[in-house]
Design a protein around this motif. Structure first.
Motif, PDB file in Angstrom:
ATOM      1  N   GLY A 141     -39.831 -29.954   9.871  1.00 50.97           N
ATOM      2  CA  GLY A 141     -40.935 -29.112  10.298  1.00 50.97           C
ATOM      3  C   GLY A 141     -40.717 -27.641  10.013  1.00 50.97           C
ATOM      4  N   ARG A 142     -41.619 -26.827  10.559  1.00 51.66           N
ATOM      5  CA  ARG A 142     -41.572 -25.374  10.372  1.00 51.66           C
ATOM      6  C   ARG A 142     -40.597 -24.769  11.387  1.00 51.66           C
ATOM      7  N   LYS A 143     -39.325 -24.955  11.155  1.00 49.98           N
ATOM      8  CA  LYS A 143     -38.296 -24.496  12.084  1.00 49.98           C
ATOM      9  C   LYS A 143     -37.252 -23.686  11.333  1.00 49.98           C
ATOM     10  N   ALA A 144     -36.739 -22.632  11.993  1.00 50.62           N
ATOM     11  CA  ALA A 144     -35.733 -21.771  11.366  1.00 50.62           C
ATOM     12  C   ALA A 144     -34.352 -22.388  11.547  1.00 50.62           C
ATOM     13  N   PHE A 145     -33.739 -22.820  10.441  1.00 53.46           N
ATOM     14  CA  PHE A 145     -32.398 -23.373  10.447  1.00 53.46           C
ATOM     15  C   PHE A 145     -31.441 -22.340   9.863  1.00 53.46           C
ATOM     16  N   LEU A 146     -30.271 -22.223  10.447  1.00 52.86           N
ATOM     17  CA  LEU A 146     -29.255 -21.304   9.944  1.00 52.86           C
ATOM     18  C   LEU A 146     -28.527 -21.947   8.777  1.00 52.86           C
ATOM     19  N   GLY A 147     -28.547 -21.274   7.615  1.00 49.36           N
ATOM     20  CA  GLY A 147     -27.884 -21.870   6.464  1.00 49.36           C
ATOM     21  C   GLY A 147     -28.146 -21.111   5.189  1.00 49.36           C
ATOM     22  N   ALA A 148     -28.155 -21.836   4.076  1.00 46.20           N
ATOM     23  CA  ALA A 148     -28.286 -21.223   2.761  1.00 46.20           C
ATOM     24  C   ALA A 148     -29.192 -22.067   1.883  1.00 46.20           C
ATOM     25  N   LYS A 149     -29.829 -21.391   0.917  1.00 42.25           N
ATOM     26  CA  LYS A 149     -30.682 -22.075  -0.049  1.00 42.25           C
ATOM     27  C   LYS A 149     -30.507 -21.433  -1.414  1.00 42.25           C
ATOM     28  N   GLU A 150     -30.317 -22.267  -2.428  1.00 41.04           N
ATOM     29  CA  GLU A 150     -30.153 -21.804  -3.792  1.00 41.04           C
ATOM     30  C   GLU A 150     -31.293 -22.344  -4.648  1.00 41.04           C
ATOM     31  N   THR A 151     -31.875 -21.483  -5.487  1.00 38.63           N
ATOM     32  CA  THR A 151     -33.016 -21.870  -6.314  1.00 38.63           C
ATOM     33  C   THR A 151     -32.814 -21.406  -7.743  1.00 38.63           C
ATOM     34  N   LEU A 152     -33.050 -22.310  -8.684  1.00 40.88           N
ATOM     35  CA  LEU A 152     -33.052 -21.987 -10.114  1.00 40.88           C
ATOM     36  C   LEU A 152     -34.433 -22.302 -10.647  1.00 40.88           C
ATOM     37  N   SER A 153     -35.095 -21.317 -11.273  1.00 44.18           N
ATOM     38  CA  SER A 153     -36.470 -21.473 -11.728  1.00 44.18           C
ATOM     39  C   SER A 153     -36.620 -20.945 -13.153  1.00 44.18           C
ATOM     40  N   PHE A 154     -37.316 -21.692 -13.997  1.00 46.20           N
ATOM     41  CA  PHE A 154     -37.530 -21.267 -15.374  1.00 46.20           C
ATOM     42  C   PHE A 154     -38.753 -21.973 -15.941  1.00 46.20           C
ATOM     43  N   ASN A 155     -39.268 -21.444 -17.043  1.00 43.33           N
ATOM     44  CA  ASN A 155     -40.428 -22.024 -17.710  1.00 43.33           C
ATOM     45  C   ASN A 155     -39.981 -22.901 -18.867  1.00 43.33           C
ATOM     46  N   LEU A 156     -40.629 -24.045 -18.996  1.00 43.59           N
ATOM     47  CA  LEU A 156     -40.352 -24.980 -20.080  1.00 43.59           C
ATOM     48  C   LEU A 156     -41.685 -25.383 -20.684  1.00 43.59           C
ATOM     49  N   PHE A 157     -41.974 -24.851 -21.860  1.00 39.35           N
ATOM     50  CA  PHE A 157     -43.278 -25.021 -22.495  1.00 39.35           C
ATOM     51  C   PHE A 157     -44.359 -24.508 -21.529  1.00 39.35           C
ATOM     52  N   ASP A 158     -45.287 -25.353 -21.116  1.00 40.86           N
ATOM     53  CA  ASP A 158     -46.350 -24.927 -20.201  1.00 40.86           C
ATOM     54  C   ASP A 158     -46.068 -25.335 -18.763  1.00 40.86           C
ATOM     55  N   LEU A 159     -44.803 -25.571 -18.444  1.00 38.76           N
ATOM     56  CA  LEU A 159     -44.422 -25.995 -17.118  1.00 38.76           C
ATOM     57  C   LEU A 159     -43.448 -25.008 -16.476  1.00 38.76           C
ATOM     58  N   LYS A 160     -43.573 -24.857 -15.161  1.00 32.22           N
ATOM     59  CA  LYS A 160     -42.592 -24.111 -14.384  1.00 32.22           C
ATOM     60  C   LYS A 160     -41.681 -25.122 -13.697  1.00 32.22           C
ATOM     61  N   VAL A 161     -40.384 -25.025 -13.959  1.00 34.84           N
ATOM     62  CA  VAL A 161     -39.401 -25.949 -13.404  1.00 34.84           C
ATOM     63  C   VAL A 161     -38.625 -25.222 -12.312  1.00 34.84           C
ATOM     64  N   THR A 162     -38.535 -25.839 -11.130  1.00 36.00           N
ATOM     65  CA  THR A 162     -37.819 -25.237 -10.006  1.00 36.00           C
ATOM     66  C   THR A 162     -36.871 -26.260  -9.404  1.00 36.00           C
ATOM     67  N   MET A 163     -35.607 -25.867  -9.265  1.00 33.43           N
ATOM     68  CA  MET A 163     -34.600 -26.722  -8.640  1.00 33.43           C
ATOM     69  C   MET A 163     -34.049 -26.027  -7.400  1.00 33.43           C
ATOM     70  N   ASN A 164     -34.032 -26.730  -6.281  1.00 29.42           N
ATOM     71  CA  ASN A 164     -33.592 -26.158  -5.001  1.00 29.42           C
ATOM     72  C   ASN A 164     -32.462 -26.988  -4.400  1.00 29.42           C
ATOM     73  N   ALA A 165     -31.578 -26.309  -3.679  1.00 28.18           N
ATOM     74  CA  ALA A 165     -30.540 -26.973  -2.891  1.00 28.18           C
ATOM     75  C   ALA A 165     -30.429 -26.230  -1.562  1.00 28.18           C
ATOM     76  N   THR A 166     -30.451 -26.975  -0.454  1.00 29.72           N
ATOM     77  CA  THR A 166     -30.428 -26.394   0.891  1.00 29.72           C
ATOM     78  C   THR A 166     -29.305 -27.010   1.703  1.00 29.72           C
ATOM     79  N   GLN A 167     -28.544 -26.153   2.413  1.00 29.59           N
ATOM     80  CA  GLN A 167     -27.506 -26.603   3.337  1.00 29.59           C
ATOM     81  C   GLN A 167     -27.686 -25.814   4.635  1.00 29.59           C
ATOM     82  N   THR A 168     -27.998 -26.509   5.739  1.00 28.77           N
ATOM     83  CA  THR A 168     -28.305 -25.804   6.986  1.00 28.77           C
ATOM     84  C   THR A 168     -27.710 -26.517   8.191  1.00 28.77           C
TER      85      THR A 168
END
Length: 378
Positions: A141-168
């Motif tokens: 849910g919409r709750k504040a968790f203490l932790g970290a989040k890493e995001t890698l985002s880039f464009n590939l042709f006509d697509l936006k690619v986003t990769m996320n990793a969360t540890q909380t």
């Protein structure tokens, strides 16, 4: 667990330690304060809620005064804060003392983290992060968790690619909506996801695939979650345990289309499978349809949501009330937003009933009316 704590500490060190001299230079003079704080806004909100059911009833008015701010502390790095003070009045009744719609008095913390962003390619966040960013409310849910989040985002042709990793470190609502004290047992929430999104002004398509896991869930969280649909063994806050683990996959598909300059429509579907529970208890789904119309400074939106969440899809106390396990529901939301005055009106209705009958859940109806007014400070 030590590995995730080490990751969190390394992120804090990387973000805040490497450029400490830059921050000192910015704050060296009181005249530089406005150069550090990029924006700040005060929000006043009132939410009236009427709940009717055989087991739970509620009539509550919640008022809040919130502050949201964003400030640059050094190159590519900013601090995000969003918190509120709550004042409430009203009445609540519950046969089993498990009504989640109660008066709220105290503090609420939605976000408080450091954010490092390198050319919109690499993003690192560390602090109290609202899990709404996971984009799947059947998982968390919409709750504040203490932790970290890493995001890698880039464009590939006509697509936006986003990769996320969360540890909380997961936090339930036992401390209301503020950060409060972390739950006993050092509960963890982790998720990795990848999304593909079309880059188009008229037709939008987004696909998300994620993997999630909860670990070290406490007896207290298990005890309280049994009143909201989860399968639990034990009868006290010290000996209750979840019967199943919570680790699985989630999927989401969203589509939108602009019919003209003023009118757009959208649709979406979410699906969650908890591999730690049997097939009859481990699946959740959401169907969403929306229409948005813009006229001058006003934007109007209508959203319909059909939910079907089996009993052990996710831990109940880490979900919002609207996504309670072991329920099927229909909801309708109407919003009107004036951009120039930052005024918003929201009307929400939900009708839910249990999938499997038990002592603690019954048919439930909720009506909410929300008013919000924002004031820019600078």
């Amino acid at each position: 667990m030590k590995r995730h704590q080490l990751t969190f500490l390394m992120l804090l060190t990387f973000i805040s330690g490497a450029n400490a001299q830059t921050l000192t230079g910015k704050l060296g003079s009181p005249n530089n304060f406005n150069k550090v704080i990029d924006s700040a806004k005060v929000n006043f909100k009132m939410i009236g809620t009427e709940q009717s059911g055989d087991l739970n009833k509620s009539s509550v008015l919640n008022s809040s005064l919130g502050l949201s701010a964003k400030g640059s502390i050094f190159q590519n790095t900013e601090v995000i804060f969003d918190g509120s003070l709550y004042f409430s009045s009203g009445s609540t009744s519950s046969v089993y003392d498990n009504n989640r719609l109660t008066e709220r008095n105290g503090t609420s913390l939605k976000n408080a983290y450091i954010h490092y962003n390198y050319q919109d390619l690499l993003s690192l966040k560390a602090g109290a992060i609202n899990q709404r960013e996971q984009e799947n409310l059947i998982v968390v849910g919409r709750k504040a968790f203490l932790g970290a989040k890493e995001t890698l985002s880039f464009n590939l042709f006509d697509l936006k690619v986003t990769m996320n990793a969360t540890q909380t470190r997961a936090r339930s609502e036992s401390s209301k909506e503020g950060l409060g004290n972390l739950d006993e047992g050092s509960p963890l929430f982790m998720r990795e996801s990848i999304s593909l999104e079309t880059i188009n002004d008229y037709i939008g398509l987004k696909v998300i695939v994620g993997h999630f896991a909860y670990d070290n869930l406490s007896n207290d969280v298990a005890y309280n979650s049994q009143f909201h649909g989860n399968t639990v063994s034990g009868y006290t806050k010290t000996n209750s345990e979840f019967d199943y683990n919570y680790v699985g996959w989630d999927y989401k598909l969203e589509a939108s289309a602009s019919l003209n300059h003023n009118l757009s429509v959208g649709a979406g579907v979410s699906y969650v499978i908890n591999q730690g529970a049997p097939d009859s208890k481990n699946r959740g789904s959401a169907l969403i349809g929306s229409t948005k119309y813009t006229s001058g400074d006003w934007t109007y939106k209508v959203t319909y949501n059909k939910l079907n969440i089996q009993s052990d899809t996710a831990p109940a106390l880490y979900l919002n009330m609207a996504q309670t396990p072991n329920t099927t529901s229909d909801s309708l939301e109407l919003t009107a937003l004036n951009i120039s005055s930052d005024f918003e009106l929201r009307l929400f209705y939900q009708n839910s009933k249990p999938l499997e009958q038990n002592f603690y859940q019954d048919n439930n109806q909720i009506i909410q009316l929300e008013l919000r007014k924002g004031y820019e400070i600078f």
